[in-house]
Each structure stands twice: as structure tokens, then as C-alpha cells.
Design a protein around this motif. Structure first.
Motif, mmCIF file in Angstrom:
data_model
loop_
_atom_site.group_PDB
_atom_site.id
_atom_site.type_symbol
_atom_site.label_atom_id
_atom_site.label_comp_id
_atom_site.label_asym_id
_atom_site.label_seq_id
_atom_site.Cartn_x
_atom_site.Cartn_y
_atom_site.Cartn_z
ATOM 1 N N ASN A 1 -19.000 -28.544 26.972
ATOM 2 C CA ASN A 1 -18.712 -27.438 26.063
ATOM 3 C C ASN A 1 -18.613 -28.010 24.651
ATOM 4 O O ASN A 1 -17.755 -28.857 24.387
ATOM 5 C CB ASN A 1 -17.385 -26.767 26.427
ATOM 6 N N ILE A 2 -19.491 -27.562 23.768
ATOM 7 C CA ILE A 2 -19.538 -28.079 22.393
ATOM 8 C C ILE A 2 -19.172 -26.973 21.418
ATOM 9 O O ILE A 2 -19.699 -25.858 21.501
ATOM 10 C CB ILE A 2 -20.946 -28.622 22.055
ATOM 11 N N LEU A 3 -18.291 -27.288 20.484
ATOM 12 C CA LEU A 3 -17.939 -26.347 19.431
ATOM 13 C C LEU A 3 -18.567 -26.796 18.119
ATOM 14 O O LEU A 3 -18.328 -27.912 17.649
ATOM 15 C CB LEU A 3 -16.420 -26.255 19.262
ATOM 16 N N LEU A 4 -19.394 -25.933 17.540
ATOM 17 C CA LEU A 4 -19.960 -26.175 16.210
ATOM 18 C C LEU A 4 -19.028 -25.568 15.177
ATOM 19 O O LEU A 4 -18.668 -24.398 15.270
ATOM 20 C CB LEU A 4 -21.324 -25.509 16.071
ATOM 21 N N ILE A 5 -18.648 -26.370 14.190
ATOM 22 C CA ILE A 5 -17.799 -25.896 13.101
ATOM 23 C C ILE A 5 -18.623 -25.936 11.826
ATOM 24 O O ILE A 5 -18.992 -27.014 11.350
ATOM 25 C CB ILE A 5 -16.540 -26.772 12.960
ATOM 26 N N TYR A 6 -18.917 -24.766 11.275
ATOM 27 C CA TYR A 6 -19.722 -24.710 10.047
ATOM 28 C C TYR A 6 -18.816 -24.547 8.840
ATOM 29 O O TYR A 6 -18.075 -23.579 8.720
ATOM 30 C CB TYR A 6 -20.731 -23.569 10.122
ATOM 31 N N THR A 7 -18.885 -25.527 7.919
ATOM 32 C CA THR A 7 -18.055 -25.483 6.710
ATOM 33 C C THR A 7 -18.845 -25.041 5.482
ATOM 34 O O THR A 7 -18.275 -24.592 4.501
ATOM 35 C CB THR A 7 -17.440 -26.864 6.418
ATOM 36 N N GLY A 8 -20.170 -25.195 5.540
ATOM 37 C CA GLY A 8 -21.033 -24.903 4.402
ATOM 38 C C GLY A 8 -22.088 -25.985 4.282
ATOM 39 O O GLY A 8 -22.249 -26.820 5.172
ATOM 40 N N GLY A 9 -22.810 -25.968 3.186
ATOM 41 C CA GLY A 9 -23.804 -27.009 2.956
ATOM 42 C C GLY A 9 -25.226 -26.558 3.209
ATOM 43 O O GLY A 9 -25.480 -25.479 3.749
ATOM 44 N N THR A 10 -26.156 -27.416 2.828
ATOM 45 C CA THR A 10 -27.587 -27.109 2.903
ATOM 46 C C THR A 10 -28.031 -26.754 4.309
ATOM 47 O O THR A 10 -28.884 -25.881 4.504
ATOM 48 C CB THR A 10 -28.412 -28.312 2.389
ATOM 49 N N PHE B 1 -12.779 -27.761 24.645
ATOM 50 C CA PHE B 1 -14.117 -28.273 24.380
ATOM 51 C C PHE B 1 -14.179 -29.781 24.632
ATOM 52 O O PHE B 1 -13.198 -30.494 24.491
ATOM 53 C CB PHE B 1 -14.542 -27.950 22.943
ATOM 54 N N ASP B 2 -15.376 -30.227 24.996
ATOM 55 C CA ASP B 2 -15.606 -31.648 25.268
ATOM 56 C C ASP B 2 -16.005 -32.427 24.021
ATOM 57 O O ASP B 2 -15.857 -33.647 23.969
ATOM 58 C CB ASP B 2 -16.709 -31.800 26.323
ATOM 59 N N GLY B 3 -16.556 -31.713 23.039
ATOM 60 C CA GLY B 3 -17.001 -32.372 21.821
ATOM 61 C C GLY B 3 -17.151 -31.377 20.693
ATOM 62 O O GLY B 3 -17.233 -30.158 20.915
ATOM 63 N N GLY C 1 -18.297 -38.347 33.921
ATOM 64 C CA GLY C 1 -17.501 -37.186 33.547
ATOM 65 C C GLY C 1 -16.667 -37.354 32.293
ATOM 66 O O GLY C 1 -15.899 -36.458 31.930
ATOM 67 N N LYS C 2 -16.816 -38.493 31.590
ATOM 68 C CA LYS C 2 -16.018 -38.742 30.387
ATOM 69 C C LYS C 2 -16.912 -38.933 29.172
ATOM 70 O O LYS C 2 -18.013 -39.479 29.280
ATOM 71 C CB LYS C 2 -15.140 -39.981 30.579
ATOM 72 N N SER C 3 -16.434 -38.507 28.015
ATOM 73 C CA SER C 3 -17.205 -38.624 26.778
ATOM 74 C C SER C 3 -17.513 -40.078 26.472
ATOM 75 O O SER C 3 -16.642 -40.947 26.574
ATOM 76 C CB SER C 3 -16.435 -38.012 25.605
#
Length: 343
Positions: free
Chosen positions: A7-16, A83-85, A146-148
Motif C-alpha cells: 500500500n503506497i501513499l502519494l503525497i503531493y506538495t506541489g512542483g513541476t 501504508f507500507d511506503g 514481507g518487509k520493506s
């Protein structure tokens, strides 16, 4: 869920990376990350489950500050167990600063946080955004048993994953915008994802994540140059609300040896200010006392930045200054690697 699916969470802060061109006007406009897979169908080929979260008002990375660092860290803390990453999408100009700060704010990190961005907007025909985003997601989701695999804050750009707090942005024109002169890449993307296992940060996964939200901005970066004036330096060092000065010195930590120069620094240190010596060179390390031109700096108590980058030195001071430390302990801790930021 398969042990290989993350499970991946994308965090968008801004930028090109978060911009697309209006096909009619050619103007850049913010990308709707809720429609991520519609705009980047290649993401459907990834085995990982991707969720997104965004700043209410995305910012240019030039406007990044402590409040936004705290916001990013809070987003990670609030979602850490689910989330995993994490992949943080960020403007490239100040990415080395932000990712370095986040590395200090998150103690006992045991999951990947990958910062990435792009030189061209995601909707541009020749964009580097898609490869940077897709590979960052793959790296954030990479597991063994099973581990990152990655358990630190990284920065991925143009086929290389770096330890974030070792990076500097070197180029505003080329896709190879970042480098890490004093530490090898953690991974390289080619036909295969090649992980540089000996250089990955080792962690104790049993330790609980500690989040440090208190940061200080009472920091000054001063680049020393031949002929710097006595009155100018005196005025700068006399600024009352500054608690720490990062001196960017020559070569392996060398600076002016004139009496007035040393006296002003000694006075600042006696007044309770911390003075940190980092090299102006892109690569290499401060070695105070190696040459006569740095022996006096060592004698008066200037802190050695060793091979730390200016970006990581700023981040480390932001993190350490709010803590109630004696000058001796502060110096010892600064000169010790906390997140793999120095030798």
C-alpha cells in the motif's frame, strides 16, 4: 494481499511534476491527483495499491518552510500504520532541504519515504516525471520476506535513488538534477532495479516511530569569500535572534586566519551561538586542524560539519536547536551521524 504487494501513499506538495499543459492555451495548470491513473495509465501495470493525498493548495518549493515540513510529517504520521511506503512529490529546487529535514523529524523510521519530482511537467511529451514517479512507487513498495527493503528517506531522480540527506541539486537544465558526492546511490534503475544493499540504512524494526515536530529557523548560512569585510561579518554575527551560523569555508574547512576574523567568531560562540564549519566544495569533507588555516577554528570551538551537505546541516540545526542541550553535548551530537547524514 500478497506479501509482495504494498500500500503506497502519494503525497503531493506541489512542483513541476504536478503540472500539465492546457492543450489549447499551453499554460501550465495543477494536476488533479484524484485522477492519477486516468492520466498515467502505466500505473495500472504496477502491482501496488496506490492512494493519494495532497496539500489543499499546492506550493512552489521555493516557498517551503517549517510549517510545511510539519504538515508533510503529520500526513506521514497519521497514515504510518496503514501504508507500507510513501512517495512525496515535491518541487526539485528545494527537495534536498525538505527531504533532509524530514529525515531528522522521523526517528526510528522503518518504512520508505521517497521524495521525487521532475524537470518537465507530467503532461509534457518529453517529461521525466513518469519514470521518476513510477520507479519511486516501485522502490517504496519493494519488499523482501514481507518487509520493506528501503527503511529511510530517499530521493529518486533520473534512474538513481540517493539517501536524501546526502543530496544536492546541481543542475537546473538536465534531467540528472541531483547528486550525492559523498555517499553512493542506494539503488539504480536500469533493465533491473539494482539495490546497493551494503549502503542501505540498517534499522531496528521493533522501535516505535518518534516524530519530532519542533523545529527552529534561527539559522544563517554564510558563504566565506576572499576579502570578506570585518564590518559586514561583525554585523551579521551580532544579530541577536540567530542561534546558529553555518560557515561555508574553503576546501577542507579553511578560512581567514586574521585576528579580527577569529575574534568575531570566538565572540559569537561565547555569546551562545553555534558555528558549524562545512565545505563549499560539492564533495569532500571538513578536516579542521589539518591545515594551519583551520587550526584556530578548531581551538575556539567551531563545530565540524565533516562531510555533511549544507542542506543537511540546515536540517540538523533545525532539529537540534529546540532541544535543551548544553553547548558541549550539542557539539558532540552534531558531529555524530544521526540519520546517515555524515561519516
Amino acid at each position: 494481499m500478497s506479501k509482495h504487494i504494498s500500500n503506497i501513499l502519494l503525497i503531493y506538495t506541489g512542483g513541476t511534476i504536478g503540472m500539465i499543459k492546457n492543450p489549447k492555451t499551453g499554460a501550465l495548470m495543477a494536476f488533479d491527483f484524484d485522477k492519477l491513473q486516468k492520466n498515467i495509465p502505466e500505473l495500472r501495470l504496477l502491482e501496488h495499491k496506490i492512494s493519494t493525498i495532497s496539500f489543499e493548495e499546492p506550493i512552489d518549493s521555493s516557498n517551503m518552510n517549517i510549517r510545511y515540513y510539519q504538515k508533510i510529517t503529520k500526513m506521514i504520521e497519521d497514515n504510518y500504520e496503514d501504508f507500507d511506503g510513501f512517495v512525496v512529490l515535491h518541487g526539485s529546487d528545494t527537495m534536498s532541504y525538505s527531504s533532509s529535514v524530514i529525515s531528522f523529524m522521523l526517528e526510528n523510521l522503518s518504512k520508505p519515504i521517497i521524495f521525487t519530482g521532475s524537470q518537465l511537467p507530467i503532461g509534457d511529451l518529453r517529461t521525466d516525471a513518469k519514470e521518476n514517479l513510477i520507479t519511486s512507487i516501485q522502490l517504496a513498495g519493494l519488499k523482501e520476506n514481507g518487509k520493506s527493503v528501503i527503511t529511510e528517506v530517499g530521493l529518486y531522480f533520473e534512474y538513481k535513488l540517493y539517501r536524501a540527506n546526502r543530496t544536492t541539486k546541481l543542475n537546473a537544465e538536465h534531467f540528472e538534477a541531483f547528486d550525492s558526492y559523498n555517499y553512493p546511490p542506494l539503488a539504480e534503475s536500469g533493465v533491473h532495479l539494482n539495490i546497493n544493499y551494503p549502503y542501505l540504512k540498517k534499522v531496528n524494526r521493533r522501535k516505535k516511530l518518534l516524530v519530532h515536530q519542533d523545529l527552529s529557523d534561527q539559522i544563517l548560512v554564510l558563504k566565506i569569500f576572499p576579502g570578506i569585510g570585518k564590518e559586514v561579518l561583525a554585523h551579521i554575527l551580532d544579530t541577536s535572534h540567530i542561534k546558529a551560523i553555518i560557515l561555508e569555508t574553503f576546501g577542507s574547512g579553511n578560512a581567514n586566519t586574521e585576528d579580527w576574523f577569529i575574534h568575531l567568531l570566538k565572540k559569537a560562540i561565547k555569546e551562545g551561538k553555534y558555528v558549524v564549519n562545512v565545505t563549499q566544495c560539492i564533495g569532500g569533507s571538513v578536516n579542521m586542524g589539518h591545515y594551519e588555516t583551520s587550526q584556530d577554528l578548531k581551538k575556539i570551538g567551531v563545530i565540524s560539519g565533516k562531510d555533511i551537505t549544507t542542506e543537511a546541516a540546515v536540517a540538523k540545526l533545525m532539529y537540534l536547536l529546540p532541544k535543551d542541550l548544553s553547548p558541549k553535548v550539542f557539539k558532540t551530537i552534531f558531529e555524530t551521524s544521526l540519520r546517515g547524514e555524515m561519516k
